[in-house]
Scaffold this motif. Structure first.
Motif, PDB file in Angstrom:
ATOM      1  N   THR A  62      38.227  68.460  12.762  1.00  0.00           N
ATOM      2  CA  THR A  62      39.412  68.390  11.912  1.00  0.00           C
ATOM      3  C   THR A  62      40.546  67.403  12.715  1.00  0.00           C
ATOM      4  O   THR A  62      40.651  67.635  13.822  1.00  0.00           O
ATOM      5  N   VAL A  63      40.918  66.529  12.018  1.00  0.00           N
ATOM      6  CA  VAL A  63      42.203  65.628  12.660  1.00  0.00           C
ATOM      7  C   VAL A  63      43.481  66.187  12.354  1.00  0.00           C
ATOM      8  O   VAL A  63      43.917  66.364  11.186  1.00  0.00           O
ATOM      9  N   ARG A  64      44.301  66.661  13.394  1.00  0.00           N
ATOM     10  CA  ARG A  64      45.623  66.862  13.001  1.00  0.00           C
ATOM     11  C   ARG A  64      46.665  65.914  13.457  1.00  0.00           C
ATOM     12  O   ARG A  64      46.464  65.350  14.311  1.00  0.00           O
ATOM     13  N   ASP A  65      47.577  65.983  12.891  1.00  0.00           N
ATOM     14  CA  ASP A  65      48.846  64.943  13.041  1.00  0.00           C
ATOM     15  C   ASP A  65      49.661  65.604  14.104  1.00  0.00           C
ATOM     16  O   ASP A  65      49.729  66.945  14.085  1.00  0.00           O
ATOM     17  N   SER A  66      50.094  64.808  15.054  1.00  0.00           N
ATOM     18  CA  SER A  66      50.564  65.335  16.280  1.00  0.00           C
ATOM     19  C   SER A  66      52.310  65.322  15.829  1.00  0.00           C
ATOM     20  O   SER A  66      52.955  64.627  14.696  1.00  0.00           O
TER      21      SER A  66
END
Length: 66
Positions: A62-66
């Motif tokens: 999963t790619v999470r926005d920072s």
């Protein structure tokens, strides 16, 4: 339905994974049909989760926005 749409879009088969409040539908799509399949699924606002197989088994991310 959803499964029929996936087959019409190029999937050769699929399997429902998980139960309860969540889960995934895993589809087998020949390489020649993958672009059309993804385009159709995205046009219907279905979420696509990339994954790979390797010598250690299934991996997903999963790619999470920072």
């Amino acid at each position: 339905g959803f499964y029929d749409l996936a087959l019409a879009s190029g999937a050769s088969g699929g399997k429902l994974l998980g139960a309860g409040g969540g889960g995934y539908f895993l589809f087998s799509v020949p390489a020649v049909s993958q672009k059309q399949f993804l385009r159709t699924m995205k046009s219907q606002n279905y979420e696509i989760t990339p994954f790979t197989f390797d010598q250690h088994g299934l991996q997903s991310w999963t790619v999470r926005d920072s």
